[in-house]
Enzyme design. Structure first.
Site, short mmCIF file in Angstrom:
data_model
loop_
_atom_site.label_atom_id
_atom_site.label_comp_id
_atom_site.label_asym_id
_atom_site.label_seq_id
_atom_site.Cartn_x
_atom_site.Cartn_y
_atom_site.Cartn_z
N PRO A 46 -63.71 -54.13 34.90
CA PRO A 46 -63.66 -53.36 36.14
C PRO A 46 -63.49 -54.20 37.41
CG PRO A 46 -65.49 -52.63 34.78
CD PRO A 46 -64.88 -53.81 34.09
N ASN A 47 -62.67 -53.68 38.29
CA ASN A 47 -62.44 -54.21 39.64
C ASN A 47 -61.62 -55.51 39.68
OD1 ASN A 47 -63.87 -52.17 41.16
ND2 ASN A 47 -65.72 -52.99 40.23
N ARG A 63 -60.18 -58.13 46.99
CA ARG A 63 -61.61 -57.90 46.79
C ARG A 63 -62.41 -59.15 47.12
NH1 ARG A 63 -64.40 -57.93 40.88
NH2 ARG A 63 -66.50 -57.39 41.57
N TYR A 86 -63.93 -64.41 45.49
CA TYR A 86 -63.01 -64.42 44.35
C TYR A 86 -61.64 -65.02 44.66
CZ TYR A 86 -66.60 -61.36 42.45
OH TYR A 86 -67.80 -60.85 42.01
N ASN A 137 -62.79 -61.49 30.90
CA ASN A 137 -63.65 -61.44 32.07
C ASN A 137 -64.13 -60.00 32.15
OD1 ASN A 137 -64.93 -61.28 34.50
ND2 ASN A 137 -63.38 -62.40 35.66
N ALA A 173 -68.34 -56.59 36.09
CA ALA A 173 -69.77 -56.23 36.15
C ALA A 173 -70.32 -55.78 34.79
CB ALA A 173 -69.99 -55.14 37.20
N GLU A 230 -65.84 -66.01 27.29
CA GLU A 230 -66.14 -65.22 28.49
C GLU A 230 -65.77 -66.06 29.72
OE1 GLU A 230 -70.30 -64.25 28.45
OE2 GLU A 230 -70.31 -63.66 30.55
N HIS A 281 -65.53 -66.20 34.05
CA HIS A 281 -65.84 -65.64 35.38
C HIS A 281 -65.23 -66.52 36.44
CE1 HIS A 281 -68.53 -62.72 33.65
NE2 HIS A 281 -69.01 -63.69 32.90
N ARG A 294 -75.37 -67.06 41.81
CA ARG A 294 -75.29 -65.90 42.70
C ARG A 294 -76.56 -65.05 42.58
NH1 ARG A 294 -69.72 -63.03 42.01
NH2 ARG A 294 -70.45 -62.04 43.94
C1 DQA Z 1 -67.06 -61.70 37.89
C2 DQA Z 1 -68.55 -61.78 38.22
C3 DQA Z 1 -69.21 -60.42 38.03
O1 DQA Z 1 -70.59 -60.50 38.38
C4 DQA Z 1 -68.56 -59.38 38.92
O2 DQA Z 1 -69.13 -58.12 38.70
C5 DQA Z 1 -67.08 -59.35 38.76
C6 DQA Z 1 -66.37 -60.62 38.72
C7 DQA Z 1 -66.33 -63.04 38.15
O3 DQA Z 1 -65.22 -63.18 37.65
O4 DQA Z 1 -66.86 -63.90 38.87
O5 DQA Z 1 -66.46 -58.30 38.73
O6 DQA Z 1 -66.90 -61.39 36.52
#
Ligand code: DQA
Length: 146
Positions: free
Chosen positions: A4-5, A12, A17, A68, A71, A92, A94, A101
């Site tokens: 998501p996102n 964003r 990011y 990735n 959330a 995984e 990020h 954080r």
């Molecule tokens: C993320 C870190 C997550 O906590 C966040 O919700 C994201 C991006 C990252 O790539 O740093 O959507 O996965």
């Protein structure tokens, strides 16, 4: 796979990011996969169930997963169980260092079913994660099998 996102990367929270878009990240990973003769499927969804369905669709056919989870990292138990069921190595990724954080980001429910995490290196973390995943897969293969 991107959760998501991540489709709105670039717009964003660029202070966290960065300005690189998801398409640019996907292009970087695709270029690296081509260099290494690796067949790559790229997929993003904002919905956990859609990600789970996608994993089911390629179960038994894929040699590894790079994800990735956005959330969903922090609460996506059905995503975790789908990844666990795949029985292929999972890495995984990020963009940000989730461990530096907010408290709630420091726990990943996904990590226990992964080989490991690459965190905090921005877009280049995806390429590093692909290299790590592919070298792990190559090591697991019986000799003489490519
Ligand atoms: C993320 C870190 C997550 O906590 C966040 O919700 C994201 C991006 C990252 O790539 O740093 O959507 O996965």
């Amino acid at each position: 796979m991107q959760g998501p996102n991540l489709n709105i990367l670039g717009r964003r929270r660029p202070e966290v990011y960065g300005h690189t878009t998801m398409k640019q990240i996907n292009d970087m990973v695709r270029a690296r996969a081509e260099e290494l003769s690796c067949e790559l499927l790229i997929f993003q969804s904002n919905q956990e169930g859609v990600l789970v369905d996608y994993i089911h669709r390629y179960m038994g056919e894929c040699d590894g997963v790079l994800i990735n989870p956005g959330a969903l990292t922090h609460y996506g138990l059905s995503l975790r169980e789908a990844l666990e069921a795949v029985e292929a190595p999972v890495v995984e990724v990020h963009l940000s260092n989730i461990h530096a954080r907010e408290e709630w980001r420091r726990t990943s429910v996904i990590s226990p079913v992964t080989l490991g995490q690459v965190v905090g290196f921005g877009p280049r973390g995806y390429v590093a994660a692909l290299d790590l995943l592919l070298s792990y897969i190559a090591e697991q293969r019986p000799a003489g099998n490519g």
